[in-house]
Design a protein around this motif. Structure first.
Motif, PDB file in Angstrom:
ATOM      1  N   ILE A  40      20.608  70.384   9.383  1.00  0.00           N
ATOM      2  CA  ILE A  40      20.430  69.490  10.512  1.00  0.00           C
ATOM      3  C   ILE A  40      19.009  69.594  11.030  1.00  0.00           C
ATOM      4  O   ILE A  40      18.514  70.693  11.314  1.00  0.00           O
ATOM      5  CB  ILE A  40      21.428  69.834  11.641  1.00  0.00           C
ATOM      6  CG1 ILE A  40      22.865  69.653  11.157  1.00  0.00           C
ATOM      7  CG2 ILE A  40      21.174  68.972  12.870  1.00  0.00           C
ATOM      8  CD1 ILE A  40      23.203  68.254  10.722  1.00  0.00           C
ATOM      9  N   SER A  41      18.337  68.464  11.137  1.00  0.00           N
ATOM     10  CA  SER A  41      16.995  68.421  11.698  1.00  0.00           C
ATOM     11  C   SER A  41      17.053  67.811  13.095  1.00  0.00           C
ATOM     12  O   SER A  41      17.993  67.093  13.435  1.00  0.00           O
ATOM     13  CB  SER A  41      16.070  67.584  10.812  1.00  0.00           C
ATOM     14  OG  SER A  41      16.013  68.116   9.503  1.00  0.00           O
ATOM     15  N   ALA A  42      16.057  68.124  13.899  1.00  0.00           N
ATOM     16  CA  ALA A  42      15.987  67.552  15.235  1.00  0.00           C
ATOM     17  C   ALA A  42      15.871  66.039  15.145  1.00  0.00           C
ATOM     18  O   ALA A  42      15.149  65.512  14.291  1.00  0.00           O
ATOM     19  CB  ALA A  42      14.804  68.129  15.996  1.00  0.00           C
ATOM     20  N   VAL A  43      16.588  65.353  16.015  1.00  0.00           N
ATOM     21  CA  VAL A  43      16.620  63.893  16.003  1.00  0.00           C
ATOM     22  C   VAL A  43      16.328  63.369  17.401  1.00  0.00           C
ATOM     23  O   VAL A  43      16.918  63.841  18.386  1.00  0.00           O
ATOM     24  CB  VAL A  43      17.993  63.374  15.534  1.00  0.00           C
ATOM     25  CG1 VAL A  43      18.154  61.896  15.831  1.00  0.00           C
ATOM     26  CG2 VAL A  43      18.161  63.617  14.043  1.00  0.00           C
ATOM     27  N   VAL A  44      15.421  62.422  17.486  1.00  0.00           N
ATOM     28  CA  VAL A  44      15.170  61.701  18.732  1.00  0.00           C
ATOM     29  C   VAL A  44      15.754  60.307  18.573  1.00  0.00           C
ATOM     30  O   VAL A  44      15.438  59.600  17.598  1.00  0.00           O
ATOM     31  CB  VAL A  44      13.660  61.610  19.049  1.00  0.00           C
ATOM     32  CG1 VAL A  44      13.439  60.848  20.355  1.00  0.00           C
ATOM     33  CG2 VAL A  44      13.040  62.999  19.126  1.00  0.00           C
TER      34      VAL A  44
END
Length: 333
Positions: free
Chosen positions: A15-19
């Motif tokens: 999981i990567s950071a998402v904006v």
């Protein structure tokens, strides 16, 4: 209106950071939260019999003249709770904490405070914050969206509308504007699940709520007699005296009307990889579900509040083969 590959091991997902993407409307959006206290009413869910507290947010349209601010999608404690809950269902731990959105750090002023007010109520046991993306999208089209976390819902709607009519109430949600009150003589409300039923009950109890949308919620209480294919809807439908429309959304399950499937899409977590959540949201593409819900709600608000809309409700419906008209009622206004 009643609105309406093989399985990979979960541990292999990263999981990567998402904006969240910018909302689709013509306006930037200001965001804030506040607790409104109704001192004259005891909270029926407080064992200490304290005053009723209504946790409230606001998404307000504006034209931002400074850089947007990144905000956690959920506050840390709430994100931790839901991360534990959803990780038990198969979503990778820490997923919820990785999500943020952008909003204008300055509240709207002047003419932006004259936009119509729209109340939102979430599903039972689900925080209003899990509908932030939809609320922000609706607000960007020119509506001041006020989501509520409530249990005794319809009466809280009236209380919050009373507060938004005062200078002190507006100052709690829109600090620094100095506004004497928002436009609350005619408002709309939409809700999901039991929140949708609350929208109907609020219309019955408070004449300021002139349009309501129920997103996949059973009807209950006096509104069923007095004013999906859920069995409660047929009885309720026959009691409605004004314009009405019932829509069906193909391939979507109950939580397709919240942000959940959209968040999974942005996080690149296929719903097929998390069967427990797939049963909650269905097979409809998350981005498509989000688009259909916010565009249909926005178009309905334009119709219900008699505002000019770039795309009328009927045209929006016709653009999506996933949406079908289940029943119509004659306009009687």
């Amino acid at each position: 209106m009643l609105l309406i590959c093989r399985l990979l091991p979960i541990v292999a997902m990263s999981i990567s950071a998402v904006v969240l993407p910018s909302p689709p409307g013509q306006y930037d959006v200001f965001y804030n939260t506040a607790k409104m206290i109704e001192k004259t009413r005891v909270d029926p869910f407080d064992p200490k019999n304290g005053s009723r507290a209504v946790m409230t947010s606001v998404f307000a349209p504006t034209h931002c003249k400074i850089d947007l601010e990144k905000i956690n999608y959920l506050p840390p404690a709430t994100a931790e709770y839901y991360s534990d809950l959803y990780s038990a269902l198969g979503l990778p731990n820490g997923t919820i904490q990785s999500i943020s959105f952008q909003a204008c750090p300055e509240p709207p002023k002047g003419r932006h405070l004259q936009f119509p007010v729209v109340i939102f109520s979430p599903a039972l046991g689900t925080t209003r914050l899990f509908y932030n993306a939809i609320a922000q999208a609706v607000a960007s089209a020119g509506y001041i969206v006020v989501p509520l976390d409530v249990n005794t819902r319809a009466r809280n709607v009236s209380f919050v509308l009373d507060q938004l009519s005062t200078k002190a109430g507006v100052a709690a949600l829109l600090p620094g504007t100095g506004a004497a009150g928002l436009k609350t003589r005619q408002v709309a409300m939409y809700g999901h699940s039991v929140g949708g039923a609350a929208a109907a009950e609020a219309m019955r109890l408070d004449c300021r709520v002139v349009a309501g949308a129920n997103l996949d919620g059973s009807m209950f209480g006096p509104v069923v007699q007095q004013g999906t294919t859920d069995s409660s809807w047929a009885e309720f439908w026959s009691s409605l005296r004004g314009w009405k429309l019932e829509l069906e959304l193909a391939q979507g399950q109950h939580y397709a009307f919240a942000d959940l499937s959209y968040l999974m899409k942005l996080l690149d977590v296929p719903v097929q990889n998390v069967p427990a959540l797939q049963r909650m949201v269905g097979n409809l593409d998350g981005a498509k579900a989000f688009e259909i819900v916010h565009r249909t709600v926005t178009a309905f608000l334009g119709f219900g509040l008699r505002r000019a809309s770039s795309t009328p409700l009927e045209e929006v419906i016709s653009q999506y083969p996933e949406v079908s008209v289940f029943a119509r009622g004659k306009e009687n206004r």
